[in-house]
Design an enzyme around this catalytic site. Structure first.
Site, PDB file in Angstrom:
ATOM      1  N   TRP B 145      -8.105  22.837 -24.013  1.00 25.88           N
ATOM      2  CA  TRP B 145      -9.355  22.890 -23.275  1.00 25.88           C
ATOM      3  C   TRP B 145     -10.330  21.910 -23.945  1.00 25.88           C
ATOM      4  O   TRP B 145     -10.544  21.979 -25.163  1.00 25.88           O
ATOM      5  CB  TRP B 145      -9.880  24.320 -23.340  1.00 25.88           C
ATOM      6  N   ASP B 226      -6.973  32.136 -28.672  1.00 24.69           N
ATOM      7  CA  ASP B 226      -8.014  32.079 -27.650  1.00 24.69           C
ATOM      8  C   ASP B 226      -7.428  32.724 -26.396  1.00 24.69           C
ATOM      9  O   ASP B 226      -6.565  32.151 -25.742  1.00 24.69           O
ATOM     10  CB  ASP B 226      -8.429  30.629 -27.375  1.00 24.69           C
ATOM     11  N   LYS B 262     -12.505  35.350 -16.505  1.00 24.31           N
ATOM     12  CA  LYS B 262     -11.547  35.190 -15.412  1.00 24.31           C
ATOM     13  C   LYS B 262     -10.931  36.500 -14.998  1.00 24.31           C
ATOM     14  O   LYS B 262     -10.864  36.809 -13.808  1.00 24.31           O
ATOM     15  CB  LYS B 262     -10.414  34.239 -15.825  1.00 24.31           C
TER      16      LYS B 262
END
Lengths: 513, 415
Positions: B145, B226, B262
C-alpha cells in the site's frame, strides 16, 4: 563462523544488548556463571560492517537486536580485535536491565520492548482518573475542562441530538471523507471563525483542513511548520495548556515561553509578554489563545491585542491562534472571534486551530480544523495540498461523524440559532458560578484578600493562585480535584458546591504554604 | 535575515510552499468524481460497492446506529465512558485477530489501544518503533500500500523492501521472499499483510506462512501485521486470520494494526486497533502508556462514534452474527465478479492469461496492466484505477463487467 568470546568486564554494555533478545521456548542461553563473570559464546557473522555488527549467540534462535546494539556506549572486545559501536545519546525512554536477570528468563519469552518504561500519567487526564478512584461523597472534579450541568452531569446539546437524529433518518453513507475533510464542514467552520463576509473568505485565501479537534489541528500545523520553517521556534505562553509542549516536541518543533501570567497580580504580565515576543528571533510563530486562555482565564483587552499585533508585525512573526473556546468566553461566537478577526483585518497571515469539543460538547467526536490565512488564493491552495500530505500518513482522512454534526448545526439557520442559545446558557452558568464563588469567598474570607480576579478571568478556567502544595491540600484534605498549577475548571462547579469550594480555597490559601 | 524576511513579507509566508503531488489513490477518486461520462467506473480506492455500484452501510451498522443516536442514556455516557468504550473495542478487536480463546487475550499480555483506523494504528506503531528502537528500519513487501512508506517515513523510520510479487507469474515470489527474510539483519521489523494483500491480492499459503514464521524465529524478526481486510479474503474471519494464528502458535510476540473501515464499512469513522503482544501484563501496561502518550500529542483520542458502533456490534451476539453474514456476502460478491470478469475476457479470446484474476484474493486484482494501458483505460474508457494496474474489484458490477472486459481487451489485445 568464527567464535568470539566476550568477557563480562566488557559485557556491561552487552547487557543492554541482551534486553533486545527474543528468546523462544525451545532455545537455550549458554551462560556459565563463574566468579561473577560470565562467558557468552558468540557467533560472529562474517559479512558484517562495523555499523551493522551483529552478535548471534550460540543457539541458532538467539540473536541480538540490531537496534539495541546502537545504544551501546562502550567498546566490546571480541576475540582479537575490538568493535566500536556507534555512540548514541542516552535514550530517555529505554530502561536497561541487568545481566543477571536475563539468565533467569532464559526459558521465557522476552519481548523486543522489554526496555519500555511506564510513561508518566497525563497531568490533566490523570486528575479525572484519581477523582474516579476517590470514594468520598464530598469529592469535586475541577480537573478537565469539560462542561457539566448544575447537577454535575455531562451535557449533550439538544442541537446535537437533533442533528444526529436527522443524520440517522437520512441514512447517509459512511464513505471516506477526502483527506481535507468534509467540504460542508470546512466551509462553515471558516465562516464561523472569520465571518462569512470577511475578505479572507471572499478572496479564498484561507486553507481550511478538518482536523482531529484542537489537538489534531495543532499537530498538523506543527508538522507544517517543521517541514517548511525548519528551525523556526514557536513561542508559547507561560503557562499554557499542558499538551501544547507535547505536540511541538513530538513534531520536533522547538519552542520557548513568553511571560504571560503574573502571580503577583493574578493577571496578565503584559509588559513581560511584549518584551519576550520582541526579543524572540524574527520569524517566530507566536501561539496565542484566541479567547478564554487555558489555564489562566486571563485574556488581553482589545487594546492589548492591538499592541500584541503591532509587535508581531514589527518582528515579522507569524501569529498562531488556538481557538478552543469560541462562544464559551463571552457567550457570543462573534465576540469571541474578535482577536482572530483583528489580526486578519490587518492583512496578516495567520494560523488558527479550532475545536468543537467544548462549544458543541463534541469532546469525544474529535472535530476541529486548522486554518491558514495566506496573502493569496494560490498560496492557500498550495498550503492546503501540503496539509493533506501531512495528514495522509497520520490517519488518512478525518472522522465523519462530528463533521456532519457541525455542518448540520451551523449550516441550518434554525439549529444555528438554537445552538447560540444553548451556548449562552452554558457560558451563563459559568458566569453565575463565578459570581457565587466570588461572593462566597468574599463573605467567608476575613483576611481582606482581593478575590475579584475570579470575576475578571474568563471562560471555563480560573487560575486560583494556589501553588502545588496548596493544590495538593485541596485534593488530600478537601477531595477537590484540580491540576497542580492551581487551575480549577468552573465548568465542573455547581452553585450548590460554591460554599464548600470557598472553604477549601480559603483553608489551602491561608493555612498551607 | 531581515531584508529577506521583509521580502518574504511581501510575498507572504507560504510562498515557499510548493503544491504537493496528488495521493495516488485518493487522486484517482478525485478524477473519477470530476468525470461526467455515464460509463465511468471507479476501480480506484478499496471501498466496497454493491452490485449497483453504491456504497453500502451494513445492516448491523444501521442497527447499532439506531441504538446509539440522539439517545440521552448513551449520549450522557459518551464522554465520561470514552475510556470504557475504548477498552471494550480493544477487547473485542483482539479476539477477532488472535482468536477469542487465545492465551494473550485471556491473560491480557498485550498492549491494545483504539486507533484511527489502519493508518492511525500503523502510525502509532511507527512512532513507537522509532522511540524504542531508534534507527531500526522497517521492511515492506514489494509492492505494498503506497501509504505505508509515507507513514513510516513521517515517523522518521528508514524504509526497506523485501521481494514479494512475481510479475511474470502474477503470484508470490516465495523463494525470493525467503531469501530476503534470511538476508535481512537479525531482529528486523517486517510489515506483513496476513490476507488479501494490497495491492496484489497475492497471499502465501498456510504452509508458506509456516515457513515464513519459522524463519522469522530463526532471525528474531519482529512481525507487524497490517490487518485491513479480515473477512474479505475467504469470507471467513477466522480463516483470514490464519497467518496471525500461526505466528502466535510459534510464540512470536507480534504487533497488529486492525481496521474496521472495509469489513464493517465504517470507512469515514476511522475505527481501528493497535495491539502489541508483550512478555507479561506489567510490560503491557508500560507499552500501552507509551502508546497513549504518542496518541495524546497527535489527536488525544479517536472519535467515539465509530468506537461505539464497533463495540456495540461486536459485543451483541445477534448483531455480531449478522455482521459475519454480511461480510460473507461482500466477499462472495467480489469473488463472483472476479469469475465473471475472467470468463468475459476469456470469451473475448484475449491473448493474455487472466488466471490471476481468480487466483488473487480480496478486494484487489493486480491486473498486470502497464501504466500506459491504465492511462488508456482512463482516457478512452473512463475507467479509473491506480497506475500500478491495481483494480478494486469492489467497483465491478454485473452491469459494468462487460464494458470493463471489453475495455481491458481493447488496451491489451495488441501488446
Amino acid at each position: 563462523m568464527s567464535h568470539l568470546i566476550a568477557s563480562l568486564n566488557d559485557l556491561d554494555p552487552l547487557s543492554k544488548v541482551l534486553t533486545g533478545f527474543d528468546l523462544f521456548r525451545h532455545s537455550a542461553l549458554f551462560i556459565n556463571k563463574r566468579n561473577n563473570h560470565s562467558k557468552l559464546i558468540c557467533n560472529h557473522r562474517p559479512s558484517m560492517t562495523s555499523t551493522s555488527t551483529m552478535l548471534s549467540l550460540a543457539s541458532a534462535s538467539l540473536t541480538a537486536s540490531l537496534s539495541v546494539h546502537e545504544n551501546l556506549k562502550g567498546r566490546l572486545k571480541l576475540g582479537g580485535g575490538s568493535l566500536s559501536f556507534k555512540k548514541e545519546k542516552a535514550n530517555p525512554f529505554i530502561n536497561t536491565k541487568s545481566f543477571s536477570r536475563i539468565s533467569m528468563v532464559a526459558a521465557i519469552k522476552v519481548s523486543r520492548f522489554e526496555g519500555v518504561t511506564m510513561a508518566p500519567p497525563d497531568p490533566i487526564l490523570g486528575v479525572s482518573e484519581a477523582f474516579k478512584a476517590d470514594n468520598d461523597e464530598k469529592k469535586l472534579n475541577l480537573g478537565v475542562g469539560a462542561y457539566r450541568t448544575e447537577e454535575l452531569q455531562p451535557y449533550v446539546l439538544n442541537v446535537v441530538k437533533k442533528a444526529e437524529n436527522l443524520m440517522v433518518e437520512r441514512g447517509e453513507n459512511k464513505e471516506y471523507l477526502p483527506i481535507e475533510g468534509l467540504a460542508a464542514f470546512n466551509k462553515v467552520t471558516a465562516e464561523l471563525l472569520f465571518g462569512a463576509s470577511n475578505p479572507v473568505i471572499k478572496e479564498q485565501r484561507v486553507a481550511t483542513v478538518q482536523g482531529l479537534s484542537g489537538t489534531g489541528s495543532l499537530r498538523l500545523a506543527a508538522a507544517l511548520i517543521e517541514r517548511y520553517f525548519p528551525g523556526a521556534k514557536v513561542l508559547i505562553s507561560s503557562p499554557t495548556w499542558g499538551n501544547h509542549k507535547n505536540i511541538f516536541n513530538d513534531a520536533r518543533v522547538p519552542w520557548s515561553e513568553y511571560r504571560y501570567y503574573d502571580p503577583k497580580t493574578v493577571g496578565l504580565d503584559f509588559d513581560g509578554m511584549i518584551a519576550d515576543i520582541k526579543a524572540a528571533p524574527e520569524g517566530s510563530f507566536v501561539l496565542l489563545h484566541g479567547c478564554a486562555h487555558n489555564p489562566t482565564g486571563i485574556d488581553p483587552t482589545p487594546e492589548q491585542w492591538e499592541k500584541i499585533a503591532d509587535v508581531i508585525q514589527e518582528k515579522n512573526h507569524i501569529p498562531f491562534f488556538d481557538v478552543a473556546y469560541q462562544g464559551f468566553a463571552s457567550g457570543s461566537l462573534d465576540a469571541d472571534a474578535g482577536s482572530v478577526r483583528l489580526f486578519a483585518a490587518r492583512g496578516m497571515e495567520l494560523l488558527v486551530a479550532q475545536s468543537y469539543s467544548k462549544n458543541l460538547g463534541l469532546y469525544a467526536e474529535r472535530i476541529g480544523a486548522i486554518n491558514v490565512v495566506c496573502t493569496s488564493a494560490d498560496a492557500a491552495t498550495r498550503v492546503k495540498s501540503q496539509l493533506k500530505r501531512l495528514a495522509r500518513p497520520m490517519y488518512s482522512n478525518p472522522p465523519i461523524h462530528g463533521a456532519k454534526i457541525v455542518a448540520n448545526v451551523v449550516g441550518d439557520p434554525t439549529l444555528f440559532n438554537e445552538w447560540k442559545a444553548e451556548m449562552e446558557m452554558m457560558a451563563g452558568r459559568i458566569k453565575n458560578v463565578r459570581q457565587k464563588l466570588y461572593d462566597s469567598l468574599t463573605a467567608k474570607d476575613k483576611s481582606g484578600k482581593d478575590w475579584s480576579f475570579i470575576l475578571e478571568q474568563i471562560g471555563m478556567f480560573s487560575f486560583t493562585g494556589l501553588n502545588k502544595v496548596q493544590s495538593d491540600n485541596m485534593t488530600n484534605k478537601w477531595h477537590v480535584y484540580m491540576t497542580k498549577d492551581g487551575r480549577i475548571s468552573l465548568a465542573g462547579l455547581s452553585l450548590a458546591k460554591c460554599e464548600y469550594l470557598a472553604d477549601a480555597i480559603i483553608d489551602s490559601f491561608h493555612n498551607v504554604s | 535575515m531581515s531584508t529577506s524576511t521583509k521580502a518574504l513579507n511581501r510575498l507572504g509566508w507560504w510562498d515557499r510552499v510548493s503544491p504537493a503531488s496528488k495521493d495516488p489513490i485518493t487522486g484517482v477518486t478525485e478524477a473519477f468524481l470530476a468525470d461526467t461520462n455515464p460509463h465511468k467506473i471507479n476501480l480506484g480506492v478499496g471501498a466496497y460497492r454493491d452490485d449497483e455500484g453504491k456504497p453500502v452501510v451494513l445492516q448491523c451498522v444501521r442497527n447499532a446506529e439506531a441504538k446509539i443516536a440522539g439517545c440521552d442514556f448513551i449520549n450522557v455516557g459518551r464522554e465520561s465512558n470514552a475510556t470504557a468504550v475504548g477498552s471494550k473495542l480493544v477487547e473485542e478487536s483482539v479476539k477477532l485477530a488472535y482468536g477469542k480463546d487465545a492465551n494473550v487475550v485471556k491473560e491480557g499480555t498485550l498492549a491494545g489501544l483504539q486507533a484511527l483506523s489502519g493508518t492511525g494504528a500503523c502510525r502509532l506503531f511507527a512512532e513507537f518503533q522509532r522511540r524504542f528502537h531508534p534507527e531500526s528500519p522497517i521492511y515492506f513487501p514489494d509492492p505494498t500500500w503506497p501509504n505505508h512508506p509515507n507513514i513510516w517515513r513521517d515517523a522518521q523510520v528508514p524504509v526497506r523492501t523485501f521481494q514479494y510479487y512475481h510479475p511474470v507469474s502474477k503470484g508470490l515470489n516465495f523463494a525470493a521472499l525467503m531469501d530476503d527474510i534470511k538476508n535481512a539483519p537479525d531482529a528486523s521489523f517486517f510489515l506483513l499483510h496476513p490476507c488479501a494483500h494490497n495491492p496484489t491480492g497475492v497471499d502465501p499459503t498456510a504452509e508458506q506462512w509456516r515457513e515464513i514464521s519459522y524463519q522469522f524465529k530463526v532471525k528474531s524478526h519482529f512481525p507487524f501485521f497490517d490487518v485491513a481486510y479480515q473477512g474479505f479474503a475467504s469470507g471467513d474471519l477466522d480463516m483470514d486470520a490464519q497467518a496471525i494464528r500461526i505466528f502466535l502458535e510459534d510464540g512470536h510476540l507480534i504487533g497488529c494494526a486492525q481496521s474496521f473501515a472495509k469489513n464493517m464499512g465504517l470507512y469515514g469513522h476511522r475505527v481501528g486497533c493497535l495491539s502489541v503482544l508483550c512478555a507479561d501484563a506489567k510490560q503491557a501496561v508500560a507499552v500501552k502508556s507509551q502508546l497513549q502518550q504518542i496518541a495524546r500529542a497527535m489527536y488525544s483520542n479517536p472519535p467515539i462514534h465509530g468506537l461505539l458502533l464497533v463495540s456495540t456490534i461486536l459485543s451483541d451476539p445477534e448483531t455480531k452474527a449478522l455482521w459475519v453474514k454480511e461480510v460473507k456476502v461482500m466477499a462472495n460478491r467480489i469473488q463472483q465478479m472476479r469469475s465473471t470478469l475472467r470468463e468475459s475476457l476469456e470469451k473475448l479470446a484475449s491473448p493474455l492469461n487472466w488466471e490471476h484474476i481468480t487466483k488473487q484474493v480480496g478486494m484487489f486484482c493486480f491486473s498486470g496492466l502497464t501504466a500506459d494501458q491504465v492511462d488508456r483505460l482512463v482516457r478512452e474508457f473512463h475507467i479509473y484505477l491506480t497506475r500500478d494496474g491495481r483494480m478494486s474489484m469492489a467497483g465491478v458490477t454485473t452491469s459494468n463487467v462487460s464494458y470493463l472486459a471489453n475495455a481491458i481487451h481493447e488496451v491489451t489485445r495488441y501488446n
